[in-house]
Write a protein that holds these residues in place. Structure first.
Motif, PDB file in Angstrom:
ATOM      1  N   PRO A 107       0.835  -1.203   0.000  1.00 15.44           N
ATOM      2  CA  PRO A 107       0.000   0.000   0.000  1.00 15.44           C
ATOM      3  C   PRO A 107       0.869   1.252   0.000  1.00 15.44           C
ATOM      4  O   PRO A 107       2.044   1.212   0.370  1.00 15.44           O
ATOM      5  CB  PRO A 107      -0.799  -0.115   1.294  1.00 15.44           C
ATOM      6  N   ASN A 108       0.289   2.347  -0.416  1.00 14.09           N
ATOM      7  CA  ASN A 108       0.927   3.638  -0.362  1.00 14.09           C
ATOM      8  C   ASN A 108       1.314   3.974   1.069  1.00 14.09           C
ATOM      9  O   ASN A 108       0.707   3.482   2.013  1.00 14.09           O
ATOM     10  CB  ASN A 108      -0.075   4.695  -0.853  1.00 14.09           C
ATOM     11  N   LEU A 109       2.341   4.795   1.265  1.00 15.27           N
ATOM     12  CA  LEU A 109       2.668   5.305   2.595  1.00 15.27           C
ATOM     13  C   LEU A 109       1.400   5.857   3.227  1.00 15.27           C
ATOM     14  O   LEU A 109       0.634   6.545   2.576  1.00 15.27           O
ATOM     15  CB  LEU A 109       3.674   6.444   2.489  1.00 15.27           C
ATOM     16  N   LYS A 110       1.207   5.561   4.518  1.00 10.86           N
ATOM     17  CA  LYS A 110      -0.006   6.012   5.196  1.00 10.86           C
ATOM     18  C   LYS A 110      -0.159   7.538   5.062  1.00 10.86           C
ATOM     19  O   LYS A 110      -1.254   8.040   4.757  1.00 10.86           O
ATOM     20  CB  LYS A 110       0.076   5.606   6.682  1.00 10.86           C
ATOM     21  N   GLN A 113      -1.383   8.353   1.652  1.00 12.51           N
ATOM     22  CA  GLN A 113      -2.814   8.013   1.539  1.00 12.51           C
ATOM     23  C   GLN A 113      -3.673   9.079   2.205  1.00 12.51           C
ATOM     24  O   GLN A 113      -4.692   9.500   1.658  1.00 12.51           O
ATOM     25  CB  GLN A 113      -3.103   6.653   2.201  1.00 12.51           C
ATOM     26  N   ASP A 114      -3.254   9.496   3.410  1.00 14.21           N
ATOM     27  CA  ASP A 114      -4.009  10.531   4.118  1.00 14.21           C
ATOM     28  C   ASP A 114      -4.083  11.815   3.298  1.00 14.21           C
ATOM     29  O   ASP A 114      -5.125  12.460   3.215  1.00 14.21           O
ATOM     30  CB  ASP A 114      -3.345  10.850   5.473  1.00 14.21           C
TER      31      ASP A 114
ATOM     32  N   ARG B 348      -8.591  -0.533  -1.591  1.00 17.64           N
ATOM     33  CA  ARG B 348      -7.258  -1.090  -1.847  1.00 17.64           C
ATOM     34  C   ARG B 348      -6.873  -0.933  -3.327  1.00 17.64           C
ATOM     35  O   ARG B 348      -5.769  -0.507  -3.656  1.00 17.64           O
ATOM     36  CB  ARG B 348      -7.266  -2.572  -1.454  1.00 17.64           C
ATOM     37  N   ASP B 351      -6.152   2.636  -4.263  1.00 19.19           N
ATOM     38  CA  ASP B 351      -4.825   3.061  -3.800  1.00 19.19           C
ATOM     39  C   ASP B 351      -3.747   2.607  -4.792  1.00 19.19           C
ATOM     40  O   ASP B 351      -2.847   3.374  -5.139  1.00 19.19           O
ATOM     41  CB  ASP B 351      -4.556   2.486  -2.398  1.00 19.19           C
TER      42      ASP B 351
END
Lengths: 490, 490
Positions: A107-110, A113-114, B348, B351
């Motif tokens: 997943p993308n860096l949190k 994503q934020d 998901r 993302d």
């Protein structure tokens, strides 16, 4: 999880509000939208979004829990544990989250994503966004081009693997003006520069190999190389750009297979690699047999004079893959960029593009070609440069006014970015959150260099003049509050 | 390697032709387009393309070889071995082919690459192409929509991760008419259905896991799962579609994590899964907790009656990821499709899409929304169904006329495809090559089922009436020549 709760309570209905909420959640589960294992929005968020008392939400959740659909967890949060069907079955229901966690792709860096999510919050002030404000995007020009295209024959089918031949020809001519010689057959049209990097990562690099980048670099924010199993290793910069003389050392230490660089109006520092440094870099890479990805998407956004000739124009051995884009100049939404390089490389990348999405939008490609061919691109750029320069001047003035003494920054000669260094250590996560509570979205430097807690990327390309002032003023106040140690309040 | 040799000799120049050719090849190498390690076009191809004697080509290659730029290899072929710079250097030059070979991602099947390339040969008759002929694509409708869009405000920026909210709302309503309930927040806009599969392979499946598919299946032609490290395993079909009763057995044998199916107008067989079979399949997958990718891109192309309700409309446990597209109805070049499924899965996949290409073209998304909203989509479909049915009738009549006795085939009730089974074994590679020499491009069945050498996928959607007749007549002749064993000439 949802972009918003697309549902409203009917206050005039005889049905109690909490039962309406029960019905809503049941329908979400029955339609398969809220799946087993998913955490539902918090009681507080539900109450706030639906404008009901917390007690209404609590009653609904109790009812749904009694039905066997939801379950509170010790660690906090309420989860979907059954579908309306599986509640009666002996076997546990399908849990999609096992699939979500099993997937190859990280997943993308949190934090990223934020930020991606927060960017679509209405009214938020985006102080670091790498994107032109809608007022800088050529609405009128795009309308004229669509109107013109609507009167002629349209190509609605699939394009050939490398992309529309007429667009490639127009791009070859466009690049020729920057000193890059090459024909349409060595160009691949991609859906933006990010996809160019994605294709290179998939098609040309071995898992476990190392990509050298600048430190800091946009490449750290996207982790397209990391997601494909590569390492990245950052080389320090100075005022002239990447410190080329360090390359042999870094290469030896990492057995790197490629260098990724942004020589013009670097993201996030705004640095322009000097002519001298470019020559040095080109020569060292030739000696080292180290191929280069030259990301030059900001090239056309100069204020007073064009940047020095691209590395690709100093490339007699065909070692540079050059990446361009329309996203930073005409329209990010077009999703049109390109790669130029040796034909066997272009053929390989085109094959992968065909395998993954059958090519870029033909409509977008027709539009991009029309921008170049008609001269509208150059005309728009002339205006855009003036507007961006005025925005830069305003941003520098505001920084001077509000952030003197608590930070330092550069004066960019083009592109979007100011790289701001705070005069002391600031708890960056806290700053990010406090700013967000004030309606301001920041791009902390750690996204681009994971060892810094002192930097912010400021963009003058996105926020309006009013928002920029409010944003920088508020930011200044927050930084002053958080800065440990003595602050020069002069 | 090159799409064409974009260069012409100047016969009026005093410079000898072979020296002009030397200059051309040198410039290709100097500009980095022909890189070290690359095989240059054959002497025959060069002579034919440039319309010169073979001796001119030979003289040029000798000259370039003497300069140290080219080298003939024992196994045949002439290769670039140096750049104009590296010829003087001590160290061997950069060989991009080492990078091309090192990349993670497997190249497309050679046969599929050949077909992709041949599709753009001018004048070739594409007898198996999975694409609407340009005369079936709505030129006029698209012009009207562009004209309308050109008069209103345009969104030129990036879209949110899941795609344009208005388009997702329109798609939710569109799917509602097929019995699928779900809101815009459980939809992800993708750049075509192939990308949907690519994202699922990257985001939801473990390397080494198995995907069950129909045998034959489109999935064998794309190997999007295989490229991401998964196995595929084919389940036999009958007239009612995938033989659902075999699923538990196959699942146990392979520890499969997912089923990929095309229930409506299956690619390549044209089969429609019956209502009864769909219910059976849905129930078995529920029992097995086996999630489903339902690829329903041909659904709207029915001739006499719509196909039975989608699996997604029989999905009380949220186990189906439903894939739709505009590519088979309105325009492949739009590159717009969608996935509907549980919100955590959609989040998901969204993302990953953001990480790889920042979303689909916003222009294409606006256009797609306008097609749905304005009613133009339904109006176009009504016409398209009639035109496609007439084409099917014509194709069946031609097959009857020319291929009776040497092959069998089905009568499709919608979609594009006839799955033709030859009455004996035919050396398929030879048939493909002979047909190509006659200007006909075939889609051999082996692309969809690697164990068959008796099938061809025939499409009535692409070739013109005249080409279809010429193609089928010629094909019949070639098959008759190649068929071993006795042929019923009745």
């Amino acid at each position: 999880m949802s972009d918003r709760l697309d549902w409203f309570l009917d206050r005039s209905s005889p049905e109690p509000l909490h039962m309406q909420l029960v019905r809503f959640v049941k329908s979400k589960i029955e339609d398969g939208e809220w799946s087993v294992g998913m955490r539902i929005p918090s009681q507080r968020d539900l109450a706030a979004n639906l404008k009901v008392n917390r007690s209404t939400v609590v009653a609904a959740i109790e009812e749904l829990t009694a039905m066997g659909l939801l379950e509170g967890r010790a660690g906090g949060g309420t989860y979907v544990v059954n579908t309306t069907w599986s509640v009666l079955a002996a076997k546990p229901p399908l849990n999609w989250l096992h699939y979500v966690e099993a997937g190859n792709h990280r997943p993308n860096l949190k934090l990223v994503q934020d930020i991606n999510e927060a960017e679509f919050q209405p009214g938020i002030i985006r102080l670091g966004t790498g994107e032109l404000s809608s007022e800088l995007l050529p609405q009128r020009g795009m309308q004229q081009i669509l109107s013109r295209l609507s009167q002629g024959p349209l190509w609605l089918g699939y394009e050939e693997g490398r992309g529309n031949a007429r667009l490639r020809q127009a791009i070859a001519e466009h690049m020729g003006r920057a000193g890059i010689h090459g024909s349409a057959s060595s160009i691949l049209i991609v859906s933006g520069a990010l996809q160019a990097l994605q294709l290179i990562a998939m098609g040309l690099l071995e898992r476990g190999s190392t990509v050298l980048i600048e430190n800091p670099s946009y490449a750290n924010s996207i982790h397209v190389f990391q997601a494909a199993g590569m390492q990245v290793s950052g080389i320090p910069m100075d005022d002239e750009g990447l410190r080329a003389s360090l390359l042999p050392h870094y290469r030896q230490q990492t057995a790197a297979s490629l260098l990724y660089t942004i020589p013009s109006f670097h993201n996030p520092t705004g640095t322009v690699m000097t002519d001298r440094r470019r020559s040095e870099l080109a020569q060292i890479c030739r000696q080292e047999r180290l191929p280069i990805i030259e990301d030059d998407v900001y090239r056309d956004l100069w204020f007073d004079a064009p940047p020095p000739a691209p590395l690709k124009a100093r490339d007699p051995e065909g070692m540079v893959l050059y990446v361009g884009s329309f996203s930073k100049t005409v329209s990010p939404g077009l999703r049109i960029g390109w790669i130029t390089g040796p034909e066997p490389v272009i053929a390989r990348l085109a094959d992968i593009k065909m395998q993954t999405d059958y090519g870029a939008s033909s409509l977008s490609q027709m539009v991009a070609e029309e921008w170049l061919r008609s001269g509208a691109y150059e005309a728009h750029l002339a205006e855009l440069r003036l507007a961006l320069r005025a925005r830069r001047d305003r941003a520098l003035q505001l920084l001077e006014q509000y952030c003197g003494g608590i930070a330092q920054w550069n004066k960019p000669q083009g592109g979007f970015y100011i790289w701001m260094k705070l005069s002391g250590d600031v708890p960056m996560v806290r700053l990010f959150e406090l700013a967000r509570q004030e309606g301001i979205l920041l791009n902390p430097g750690i996204i681009y260099d994971r060892h810094t807690s002192q930097h912010l990327r400021i963009s003058y390309a996105y926020a309006t003049a009013v928002d920029l002032e409010y944003g920088i003023r508020t930011l200044s106040g927050l930084i002053r509050t958080l800065l440990r140690g003595p602050i020069d309040e002069s």
